[in-house]
Scaffold this motif. Sequence first.
Motif, PDB file in Angstrom:
ATOM      1  N   LYS A  77      24.531  53.921  98.709  1.00 23.77           N
ATOM      2  CA  LYS A  77      23.754  54.745  97.854  1.00 23.77           C
ATOM      3  C   LYS A  77      23.673  54.710  96.612  1.00 23.77           C
ATOM      4  O   LYS A  77      23.093  55.522  95.850  1.00 23.77           O
ATOM      5  N   GLY A  78      24.406  53.665  95.951  1.00 24.53           N
ATOM      6  CA  GLY A  78      24.476  53.548  94.636  1.00 24.53           C
ATOM      7  C   GLY A  78      25.678  53.282  93.929  1.00 24.53           C
ATOM      8  O   GLY A  78      25.849  52.797  92.681  1.00 24.53           O
ATOM      9  N   GLY A  79      26.714  53.701  94.788  1.00 22.15           N
ATOM     10  CA  GLY A  79      28.050  53.583  94.155  1.00 22.15           C
ATOM     11  C   GLY A  79      28.861  52.193  93.665  1.00 22.15           C
ATOM     12  O   GLY A  79      29.306  52.113  92.824  1.00 22.15           O
ATOM     13  N   TYR A  80      28.273  51.471  94.910  1.00 25.47           N
ATOM     14  CA  TYR A  80      28.780  49.915  94.448  1.00 25.47           C
ATOM     15  C   TYR A  80      28.165  49.149  93.190  1.00 25.47           C
ATOM     16  O   TYR A  80      28.837  48.632  92.394  1.00 25.47           O
ATOM     17  N   GLN A  81      26.671  49.533  93.074  1.00 28.06           N
ATOM     18  CA  GLN A  81      25.972  48.898  91.957  1.00 28.06           C
ATOM     19  C   GLN A  81      26.568  49.458  90.716  1.00 28.06           C
ATOM     20  O   GLN A  81      26.807  48.771  89.773  1.00 28.06           O
ATOM     21  N   LYS A  82      26.857  50.781  90.670  1.00 27.21           N
ATOM     22  CA  LYS A  82      27.510  51.466  89.450  1.00 27.21           C
ATOM     23  C   LYS A  82      28.883  51.023  89.319  1.00 27.21           C
ATOM     24  O   LYS A  82      29.060  50.471  87.909  1.00 27.21           O
ATOM     25  N   MET A  83      29.589  50.578  90.272  1.00 23.55           N
ATOM     26  CA  MET A  83      31.088  49.945  89.912  1.00 23.55           C
ATOM     27  C   MET A  83      30.666  48.663  89.311  1.00 23.55           C
ATOM     28  O   MET A  83      31.372  48.047  88.413  1.00 23.55           O
ATOM     29  N   LEU A  84      29.907  47.660  90.024  1.00 17.01           N
ATOM     30  CA  LEU A  84      29.388  46.370  89.466  1.00 17.01           C
ATOM     31  C   LEU A  84      29.064  46.322  88.267  1.00 17.01           C
ATOM     32  O   LEU A  84      29.448  45.345  87.322  1.00 17.01           O
ATOM     33  N   ASN A  85      28.327  47.343  87.951  1.00 21.76           N
ATOM     34  CA  ASN A  85      27.741  47.355  86.530  1.00 21.76           C
ATOM     35  C   ASN A  85      28.530  47.629  85.583  1.00 21.76           C
ATOM     36  O   ASN A  85      28.690  47.067  84.310  1.00 21.76           O
ATOM     37  N   ALA A  86      29.606  48.435  85.813  1.00 24.75           N
ATOM     38  CA  ALA A  86      30.781  48.759  84.929  1.00 24.75           C
ATOM     39  C   ALA A  86      31.699  47.619  84.573  1.00 24.75           C
ATOM     40  O   ALA A  86      32.252  47.571  83.543  1.00 24.75           O
ATOM     41  N   VAL A  87      31.855  46.968  85.981  1.00 25.53           N
ATOM     42  CA  VAL A  87      32.690  45.751  85.528  1.00 25.53           C
ATOM     43  C   VAL A  87      31.949  44.747  84.657  1.00 25.53           C
ATOM     44  O   VAL A  87      32.667  44.347  83.568  1.00 25.53           O
ATOM     45  N   GLN A  88      30.619  44.660  84.737  1.00 30.87           N
ATOM     46  CA  GLN A  88      29.931  43.631  83.949  1.00 30.87           C
ATOM     47  C   GLN A  88      29.937  44.289  82.603  1.00 30.87           C
ATOM     48  O   GLN A  88      30.063  43.436  81.427  1.00 30.87           O
ATOM     49  N   ALA A  89      29.831  45.490  82.182  1.00 31.90           N
ATOM     50  CA  ALA A  89      29.769  45.922  80.995  1.00 31.90           C
ATOM     51  C   ALA A  89      31.295  46.221  80.311  1.00 31.90           C
ATOM     52  O   ALA A  89      31.384  46.524  78.997  1.00 31.90           O
ATOM     53  N   GLY A  90      32.352  45.820  81.102  1.00 36.90           N
ATOM     54  CA  GLY A  90      33.696  46.028  80.479  1.00 36.90           C
ATOM     55  C   GLY A  90      34.347  47.343  80.581  1.00 36.90           C
ATOM     56  O   GLY A  90      35.375  47.444  79.924  1.00 36.90           O
ATOM     57  N   ASN A  91      33.530  48.318  81.337  1.00 39.59           N
ATOM     58  CA  ASN A  91      34.140  49.793  81.238  1.00 39.59           C
ATOM     59  C   ASN A  91      34.316  50.455  82.572  1.00 39.59           C
ATOM     60  O   ASN A  91      34.150  51.626  82.916  1.00 39.59           O
ATOM     61  N   ALA A  92      34.707  49.523  83.410  1.00 35.70           N
ATOM     62  CA  ALA A  92      34.821  49.990  84.934  1.00 35.70           C
ATOM     63  C   ALA A  92      36.292  50.663  84.918  1.00 35.70           C
ATOM     64  O   ALA A  92      37.016  50.470  84.116  1.00 35.70           O
ATOM     65  N   PRO A  93      36.117  51.831  85.931  1.00 29.30           N
ATOM     66  CA  PRO A  93      37.645  52.217  86.365  1.00 29.30           C
ATOM     67  C   PRO A  93      38.696  51.228  86.997  1.00 29.30           C
ATOM     68  O   PRO A  93      38.269  50.242  87.216  1.00 29.30           O
ATOM     69  N   CYS A  94      39.757  51.605  86.838  1.00 28.20           N
ATOM     70  CA  CYS A  94      40.846  50.630  87.324  1.00 28.20           C
ATOM     71  C   CYS A  94      40.882  50.698  88.767  1.00 28.20           C
ATOM     72  O   CYS A  94      41.261  49.718  89.518  1.00 28.20           O
ATOM     73  N   LEU A  95      40.396  51.873  89.614  1.00 26.31           N
ATOM     74  CA  LEU A  95      40.486  51.965  91.019  1.00 26.31           C
ATOM     75  C   LEU A  95      39.237  52.233  91.367  1.00 26.31           C
ATOM     76  O   LEU A  95      38.278  53.270  90.959  1.00 26.31           O
ATOM     77  N   ALA A  96      38.790  51.894  92.725  1.00 27.51           N
ATOM     78  CA  ALA A  96      37.260  52.366  93.489  1.00 27.51           C
ATOM     79  C   ALA A  96      37.470  52.215  94.645  1.00 27.51           C
ATOM     80  O   ALA A  96      38.319  51.185  95.447  1.00 27.51           O
ATOM     81  N   GLN A  97      36.836  53.148  95.474  1.00 25.61           N
ATOM     82  CA  GLN A  97      36.760  53.131  96.839  1.00 25.61           C
ATOM     83  C   GLN A  97      35.624  52.071  97.275  1.00 25.61           C
ATOM     84  O   GLN A  97      34.439  51.947  96.868  1.00 25.61           O
ATOM     85  N   VAL A  98      36.230  50.926  97.989  1.00 25.85           N
ATOM     86  CA  VAL A  98      35.454  49.824  98.383  1.00 25.85           C
ATOM     87  C   VAL A  98      35.551  49.695  99.744  1.00 25.85           C
ATOM     88  O   VAL A  98      36.540  49.636 100.379  1.00 25.85           O
ATOM     89  N   GLY A  99      34.367  49.490 100.608  1.00 30.57           N
ATOM     90  CA  GLY A  99      34.480  49.318 101.805  1.00 30.57           C
ATOM     91  C   GLY A  99      34.866  47.892 102.088  1.00 30.57           C
ATOM     92  O   GLY A  99      34.631  46.922 101.299  1.00 30.57           O
ATOM     93  N   TYR A 100      35.424  47.602 103.342  1.00 31.23           N
ATOM     94  CA  TYR A 100      35.925  46.135 103.707  1.00 31.23           C
ATOM     95  C   TYR A 100      34.752  45.445 103.782  1.00 31.23           C
ATOM     96  O   TYR A 100      34.666  44.121 103.299  1.00 31.23           O
ATOM     97  N   GLU A 101      33.512  45.887 104.196  1.00 33.39           N
ATOM     98  CA  GLU A 101      32.210  45.012 104.145  1.00 33.39           C
ATOM     99  C   GLU A 101      32.074  44.404 102.853  1.00 33.39           C
ATOM    100  O   GLU A 101      31.225  43.452 102.870  1.00 33.39           O
TER     101      GLU A 101
END
Length: 434
Positions: A77-101
Amino acid sequence: MQRTRMRAAGIAAAVTLTLVLGGCSSSGSDSAGGGGDGTGTLKFWGWSPGYADAVKAFNKSHPDIKVEYQEVQPGAKGGYQKMLNAVQAGNAPCLAQVGYETLPSFAAQGALSDVAKYANGDKGDFQQAAWRSVSLGDAVYGAPVDTGPMALFYNKKVYDELDLKPPKTWAEYKTQAKKIHASDSERYISSPYLNYDYAGLSWQAGASWFGIDGDAWKVGLASKANEKVAGYWQGLADDGLISKAPMYDQSWYTGIGNGNIASVVGAVWQAGVIKGGAKDGSGDWAVAPMPQWQAGDSAVGNAGGSATAVLKGCESTKAAWTFAHWLSTDRKAYGGLVDKASLYPAAPALLDLPQLKAKDPYFGGQKIYDVFADAAPKVNSDWTWGPVMTKTSADLDDALGKAWAGKGTFKDALRTTQDKTVGELKNQGLKVTE
């Protein structure tokens, strides 16, 4: 759990192919597994109920590490895209809930950090299948948290009123759908399924979405096996036997609570979703095995299961692993996750938690985890997740949503999603076969 082990191996192979063909780094940043002395402040993004309380408990018991938890929208519902955007921007959290899929997609995009240097010593704490779901070759990207074997949640009050028993087959389920709706025009046997909930239905039927053919990805969302599953739900929808209430919408919770939605085919964690959002249904519900395509079969689908992943850019991977491992193995903390989110542990040592043996008042005093303990070893092994699942699931949601609303067919939804997925794989330079 041999069947589940085979599935995880397929996931690992899929990630390998993605990385080799796509030319992505298998370790994101920090391939050496650095992380200083294991102290520091870590940000953690997730959405499971109970995570906030677990973080508070960790911070009290680990004064040298501070975890700051932020709740985000569920991944699809948007969480994964938010994480990927943050990684690309260089300000991602250290930890994230990510499904195996979704881990293969994150790995393919170089969004993960390798914590093998710290994690390998704890490998034995997890089911082999779950460990393979978070690792690739010598790299480890996080700690497994839970698994998602599926079953049938059903409103026993409604079923008893209509003299119905949990269906053994999908044919029987359809017959019951007609009887339930005939008893009250506001009543339906179920509601629309999307993304990974729908995937679980395909999974049980052996209707794979992805596979590996030599050095190419095989995409099969529009296969004959998938058309069979789609045709079944198309028939229920065409006959007006499926509620219009979208899953997780307030109208869905209302229907669960008052009995107008009489069943949910879902993973073990759905118990927490149902209990938390439909309190009026307390005491009315029960759990039974999934209906089967053929009488006497015992295939089970899987929906969900996630890891505490370490994202690219994390400067304290040692501390990140310390927390990730603790969250998955601390008995008191995980007991809280069972209570609040109905998570089913990926750590074998936790399978004897009292929360997994207790009678659940919401489900009429049933020991519901006994059903999932029986289901877990029967999860269909023939399943591989693709390398662009964030896009695949978004495209499928859009197409299936239209189909459920009568603005297209399920068959067309699968074909449209397959075509878009194949196009995306080719855009990324990956070999594809259909």
